[in-house]
Enzyme design. Structure first.
Site, PDB file in Angstrom:
ATOM      1  N   ASP A   1      64.443 -79.756  26.132  1.00 37.42           N
ATOM      2  CA  ASP A   1      63.691 -81.152  26.336  1.00 37.42           C
ATOM      3  C   ASP A   1      64.584 -81.999  27.089  1.00 37.42           C
ATOM      4  O   ASP A   1      65.650 -82.397  26.491  1.00 37.42           O
ATOM      5  CB  ASP A   1      63.353 -81.537  25.085  1.00 37.42           C
ATOM      6  CG  ASP A   1      62.104 -82.896  25.311  1.00 37.42           C
ATOM      7  OD1 ASP A   1      60.986 -82.601  24.354  1.00 37.42           O
ATOM      8  OD2 ASP A   1      62.205 -83.751  26.150  1.00 37.42           O
ATOM      9  N   LEU A   2      64.156 -82.480  28.446  1.00 38.76           N
ATOM     10  CA  LEU A   2      64.942 -83.603  29.174  1.00 38.76           C
ATOM     11  C   LEU A   2      64.931 -84.743  28.467  1.00 38.76           C
ATOM     12  O   LEU A   2      63.723 -85.380  27.923  1.00 38.76           O
ATOM     13  CB  LEU A   2      64.466 -83.487  30.468  1.00 38.76           C
ATOM     14  CG  LEU A   2      64.450 -82.234  31.080  1.00 38.76           C
ATOM     15  CD1 LEU A   2      63.721 -82.021  32.436  1.00 38.76           C
ATOM     16  CD2 LEU A   2      65.818 -82.069  31.800  1.00 38.76           C
TER      17      LEU A   2
ATOM     18  N   TYR B   1      61.115 -89.084  32.920  1.00 32.19           N
ATOM     19  CA  TYR B   1      60.869 -90.180  34.226  1.00 32.19           C
ATOM     20  C   TYR B   1      61.877 -90.842  34.446  1.00 32.19           C
ATOM     21  O   TYR B   1      62.374 -91.263  35.376  1.00 32.19           O
ATOM     22  CB  TYR B   1      59.381 -90.498  33.962  1.00 32.19           C
ATOM     23  CG  TYR B   1      58.089 -89.639  34.018  1.00 32.19           C
ATOM     24  CD1 TYR B   1      58.215 -88.266  33.874  1.00 32.19           C
ATOM     25  CD2 TYR B   1      56.926 -90.127  34.182  1.00 32.19           C
ATOM     26  CE1 TYR B   1      57.214 -87.536  33.848  1.00 32.19           C
ATOM     27  CE2 TYR B   1      55.777 -89.184  33.968  1.00 32.19           C
ATOM     28  CZ  TYR B   1      56.041 -87.996  33.812  1.00 32.19           C
ATOM     29  OH  TYR B   1      54.897 -87.476  33.953  1.00 32.19           O
TER      30      TYR B   1
ATOM     31  N   ARG C   1      65.169 -98.338  24.757  1.00 29.87           N
ATOM     32  CA  ARG C   1      64.929 -97.923  23.460  1.00 29.87           C
ATOM     33  C   ARG C   1      65.953 -98.659  22.462  1.00 29.87           C
ATOM     34  O   ARG C   1      65.274 -98.875  21.402  1.00 29.87           O
ATOM     35  CB  ARG C   1      64.918 -96.701  23.009  1.00 29.87           C
ATOM     36  CG  ARG C   1      64.080 -95.705  24.178  1.00 29.87           C
ATOM     37  CD  ARG C   1      64.100 -94.165  23.711  1.00 29.87           C
ATOM     38  NE  ARG C   1      63.527 -93.464  24.886  1.00 29.87           N
ATOM     39  CZ  ARG C   1      63.172 -92.081  24.836  1.00 29.87           C
ATOM     40  NH1 ARG C   1      63.386 -91.518  23.917  1.00 29.87           N
ATOM     41  NH2 ARG C   1      62.663 -91.716  26.101  1.00 29.87           N
TER      42      ARG C   1
ATOM     43  N   ASP D   1      58.749 -81.492  31.163  1.00 26.62           N
ATOM     44  CA  ASP D   1      60.026 -81.726  31.104  1.00 26.62           C
ATOM     45  C   ASP D   1      60.385 -80.847  29.740  1.00 26.62           C
ATOM     46  O   ASP D   1      61.707 -81.122  29.065  1.00 26.62           O
ATOM     47  CB  ASP D   1      60.458 -83.288  30.492  1.00 26.62           C
ATOM     48  CG  ASP D   1      60.199 -83.447  29.052  1.00 26.62           C
ATOM     49  OD1 ASP D   1      59.301 -83.079  28.428  1.00 26.62           O
ATOM     50  OD2 ASP D   1      60.970 -84.337  28.536  1.00 26.62           O
ATOM     51  N   GLU D   2      59.747 -79.865  29.201  1.00 35.01           N
ATOM     52  CA  GLU D   2      60.168 -78.761  28.385  1.00 35.01           C
ATOM     53  C   GLU D   2      60.210 -77.603  28.725  1.00 35.01           C
ATOM     54  O   GLU D   2      59.245 -77.021  29.349  1.00 35.01           O
ATOM     55  CB  GLU D   2      59.406 -79.132  26.994  1.00 35.01           C
ATOM     56  CG  GLU D   2      59.454 -80.715  26.253  1.00 35.01           C
ATOM     57  CD  GLU D   2      58.771 -80.995  25.208  1.00 35.01           C
ATOM     58  OE1 GLU D   2      58.349 -79.784  24.346  1.00 35.01           O
ATOM     59  OE2 GLU D   2      57.986 -82.087  24.997  1.00 35.01           O
TER      60      GLU D   2
HETATM   61  N1  DCP Z   1      54.939 -89.034  29.281  1.00 43.44           N
HETATM   62  C1  DCP Z   1      53.613 -89.284  29.750  1.00 43.44           C
HETATM   63  N2  DCP Z   1      52.635 -90.038  28.940  1.00 43.44           N
HETATM   64  C2  DCP Z   1      52.993 -89.999  27.496  1.00 43.44           C
HETATM   65  C3  DCP Z   1      54.423 -89.583  27.252  1.00 43.44           C
HETATM   66  C4  DCP Z   1      55.296 -89.134  28.060  1.00 43.44           C
HETATM   67  O1  DCP Z   1      53.190 -89.545  31.182  1.00 43.44           O
HETATM   68  N3  DCP Z   1      52.116 -90.664  26.685  1.00 43.44           N
HETATM   69  C5  DCP Z   1      55.869 -88.606  30.306  1.00 43.44           C
HETATM   70  C6  DCP Z   1      57.074 -89.422  30.565  1.00 43.44           C
HETATM   71  C7  DCP Z   1      58.106 -88.837  29.892  1.00 43.44           C
HETATM   72  C8  DCP Z   1      57.814 -87.149  30.032  1.00 43.44           C
HETATM   73  O2  DCP Z   1      56.322 -87.207  29.878  1.00 43.44           O
HETATM   74  O3  DCP Z   1      59.289 -88.930  30.707  1.00 43.44           O
HETATM   75  C9  DCP Z   1      58.434 -86.371  28.797  1.00 43.44           C
HETATM   76  O4  DCP Z   1      57.694 -86.849  27.742  1.00 43.44           O
HETATM   77  P1  DCP Z   1      58.711 -86.864  26.460  1.00 43.44           P
HETATM   78  O5  DCP Z   1      57.827 -87.087  25.143  1.00 43.44           O
HETATM   79  O6  DCP Z   1      59.697 -85.729  26.431  1.00 43.44           O
HETATM   80  O7  DCP Z   1      59.601 -88.193  26.587  1.00 43.44           O
HETATM   81  P2  DCP Z   1      60.912 -88.488  27.337  1.00 43.44           P
HETATM   82  O8  DCP Z   1      61.400 -87.045  28.066  1.00 43.44           O
HETATM   83  O9  DCP Z   1      60.787 -89.607  28.347  1.00 43.44           O
HETATM   84  O10 DCP Z   1      61.924 -88.876  26.324  1.00 43.44           O
HETATM   85  P3  DCP Z   1      62.531 -88.046  25.330  1.00 43.44           P
HETATM   86  O11 DCP Z   1      64.226 -88.406  25.541  1.00 43.44           O
HETATM   87  O12 DCP Z   1      62.405 -88.534  23.940  1.00 43.44           O
HETATM   88  O13 DCP Z   1      62.579 -86.362  25.329  1.00 43.44           O
HETATM   89 MG    MG Z   2      61.895 -85.401  26.820  1.00 41.78          MG
HETATM   90 MG    MG Z   3      59.281 -83.842  25.951  1.00 39.29          MG
END
Ligand code: DCP
Ligand code: MG
Ligand code: MG
Length: 558
Positions: free
Chosen positions: A26-27, A31, A63, A118-119
């Site tokens: 999971d990245l 974004y 965060r 991202d996964e």
């Molecule tokens: N995203 C979105 N709408 C949401 C949640 C996330 O469009 N309600 C998008 C933005 C994130 C991406 O999907 O960057 C991946 O979601 P993640 O839940 O994996 O969150 P992140 O990668 O941003 O953060 P983390 O480091 O917690 O994985």
């Molecule tokens: Mg992520």
């Molecule tokens: Mg994710």
């Protein structure tokens, strides 16, 4: 299987036991990380990515101020006034990075399943087995964190060793993503998908964690709510809530019989098993994206002129994505979100789709064709004769073909008539999914018509050069002739499939020769009418009219 029971009190059978080794990647703050990569000055500043009124994600600096996903921008700014907000509505760069990451993961195993952008799950069981077989396995030690049970309990099946090797592979994957793309991520290593995903998020960002089977139940039990289990969606958790089953412990203590009263048997078993850390679902190899879609959101879209402009811009962007992708869509979909003061409704999209002939991508007026079709769909969604207020408009391309179909149709046209007529007898589509069938007939959707494709393929194997009418062929201009010859050679290569042929099939009761002379749109009408009047089975033949017509016209002129 006592050896397994000694490890993790398995109350539910798992067909795989602990045999697999699965990694979940999971990245980190995806974004936001892409934006920081594009503009490194942002790296140590708080960055939030917005869509509409929400911060959908933020970097880890932000965060620390308490900014959470899906927080209102106003709230986020009150927590961190210095927050740099970047619009994240154009997904182009995120999609591009997403496929680059998956490409790297695929270098470790073909069993890679993408989840969102991202996964990725990757089943590395085979790689682990070969490492074990190659005798250099004695030196592996765990990389990263261990999700630990209080009771240390070593399983006799060899899972511990396999998972430890898995943690080394996970570390290699992460290093490769870092080196090649500059992106950081988290990884979870477990013997099933559920555990790998859950454990990966226990140490963030840029870290990795392993869970041994003896800690599986504990890992799931520590979730605050059964709905936090990936795979338990809103509807399932609503039913569970209504039954008073809220926590993971509640599910663990609930009898399977009770669950089976409210869910399908297999679902009930999965829910129950998942609450003990059991998950037999396979890592399903993801192909390319099923949908290439783009959206534009705005406070107010209220005129046809604006709709037309926004659709044009979506088409321009979409064409770039299609070019990068390399496939050809056979369906387009238009989505709108109508304004309403009611929050819930405001967020809903309505959409309509229609087939498009992928051959249009050969012409330089493809964009005009798509715009015309998209406007047609739009008018079905929105009564444009009255004032309207939209907050979003979207365009998506779906049902892809790897190649353009026109070549084989040209070839078919040039085949001697006798072959055409005999071929019409053995091609039958059995309609199994009412509703999508018309599209499938028109576009030759391959998934559902595998029988059709098989019979088509087997026919291709018997073609000899003599089946092309050479006198007609010789009349054609050089470029068309060489195209046909290339196609002929391509189709006749052993193992080459022509299953991507997009065809409008002649409905029963209509003379094939007459049907073939009709314009494409009329053919489609006939197919639709015929479909309406037919219940389950549609007889077909294989000719694409549009291109054929153009060749016909060409020959007529001569
Ligand atoms: N995203 C979105 N709408 C949401 C949640 C996330 O469009 N309600 C998008 C933005 C994130 C991406 O999907 O960057 C991946 O979601 P993640 O839940 O994996 O969150 P992140 O990668 O941003 O953060 P983390 O480091 O917690 O994985
Ligand atoms: Mg992520
Ligand atoms: Mg994710």
């Amino acid at each position: 299987m006592d050896e397994f029971r000694s490890c993790d009190d398995l109350q539910h059978d798992s067909k795989y036991k602990h045999k697999r080794t699965i990694i979940h990647i999971d990245l980190d703050c995806f974004y936001a990380q892409v934006e920081m990569l594009k503009n490194p000055e942002l790296t140590d500043k708080p960055v939030g990515i917005k869509q509409q009124h929400y911060v959908i994600t933020s970097n880890y600096v932000a965060r620390e101020y308490g900014i959470k996903k899906c927080m209102l921008i106003t709230e986020a700014l009150s927590l961190c006034p210095k927050l740099i907000i970047i619009n994240g509505e154009d997904l182009h760069d995120y999609r591009l990075m997403s496929s680059k990451v998956t490409d790297i993961v695929r270098q470790f195993s073909t069993k890679v399943e993408k989840l969102g952008l991202d996964e990725n799950f990757v089943d590395i069981s085979d790689m682990v087995s070969s490492k074990l077989a190659s005798k250099d396995n004695h030196s592996y030690s765990v990389v990263g964190h261990i999700y630990k049970n209080e009771i240390e309990n070593i399983c006799a099946c060899g899972c511990r060793e396999r998972l430890v090797i898995g943690s080394n592979i996970a570390s290699e994957i992460r290093a490769r993503i870092r080196e090649e793309l500059g992106m950081t991520c988290c990884a979870g290593v477990g013997h099933n998908k559920l555990l790998a995903k859950l454990v990966g998020s226990t140490h963030k960002p840029n870290q990795q964690t392993i869970v041994f089977p003896c800690s599986a139940t504990l890992l799931v039990s520590n979730l605050s709510h059964a709905r936090k289990i990936p795979g338990i969606g809103r509807k399932t958790s609503d039913v569970l809530d209504a039954l008073g089953i809220v926590s993971v412990h509640d599910v663990q203590n609930c009898s399977l019989k009770v669950l089976e009263k409210h869910f399908d048997k297999s679902v009930a078993r999965w829910i129950k098993g998942a609450c003990f850390g059991v998950d037999d679902t396979d890592v399903k190899e993801s192909g390319k994206q099923q949908v290439i879609g783009l959206e534009e959101a705005s406070k107010m879209i209220g005129s046809m002129e604006e709709v037309r402009n926004r659709l044009k811009s979506l088409i321009d962007r979409g064409m770039v994505l299609l070019e990068e992708d390399g496939r050809f869509p056979t369906t387009i979909r238009v989505a709108v979100r109508k304004y309403s003061s009611h929050e819930e409704y405001c967020r809903q999209r309505e959409s309509k789709q229609c087939p498009i002939n992928p051959s249009i991508f050969r012409s330089n007026i493809a964009k005009d064709h798509i715009l015309e079709a998209a406007l047609g769909l739009f008018k079905k969604l929105v009564d444009h004769t009255k004032p309207f207020h939209l907050t979003l408009i979207g365009l998506a391309f779906t049902k892809f073909q790897e190649e353009l179909p026109v070549k084989s149709s040209m070839l078919q046209f040039l085949r001697k008539k006798s072959l055409d007529e005999s071929s019409s007898k053995d091609l039958t589509i059995t309609d199994t999914s009412v509703g999508s069938t018309i599209e499938n007939i028109v576009t030759g959707d391959n998934d559902q018509n595998s029988d059709f494709n098989r019979s088509n393929d087997s026919k291709q194997e018997h073609i000899s050069f003599g089946e092309i009418d050479e006198s007609v062929l010789n009349e054609l201009p050089e470029d068309i002739r060489s195209e046909i010859m290339q196609t002929f050679q391509h189709e006749n290569k052993p193992g080459t499939s022509s299953s991507n042929d997009t065809s409008v099939k002649c409905p029963p009761g209509i003379k094939l020769e007459v049907f073939n002379e009709l314009p494409h749109e009329i053919q489609l009408e006939l197919v639709r009418d015929s479909y309406k009047n037919t219940s389950n089975t549609v007889k077909t033949t294989g000719l694409t009219s549009k291109r054929q017509n153009s060749i016909l016209n060409y020959l007529k002129k001569k």
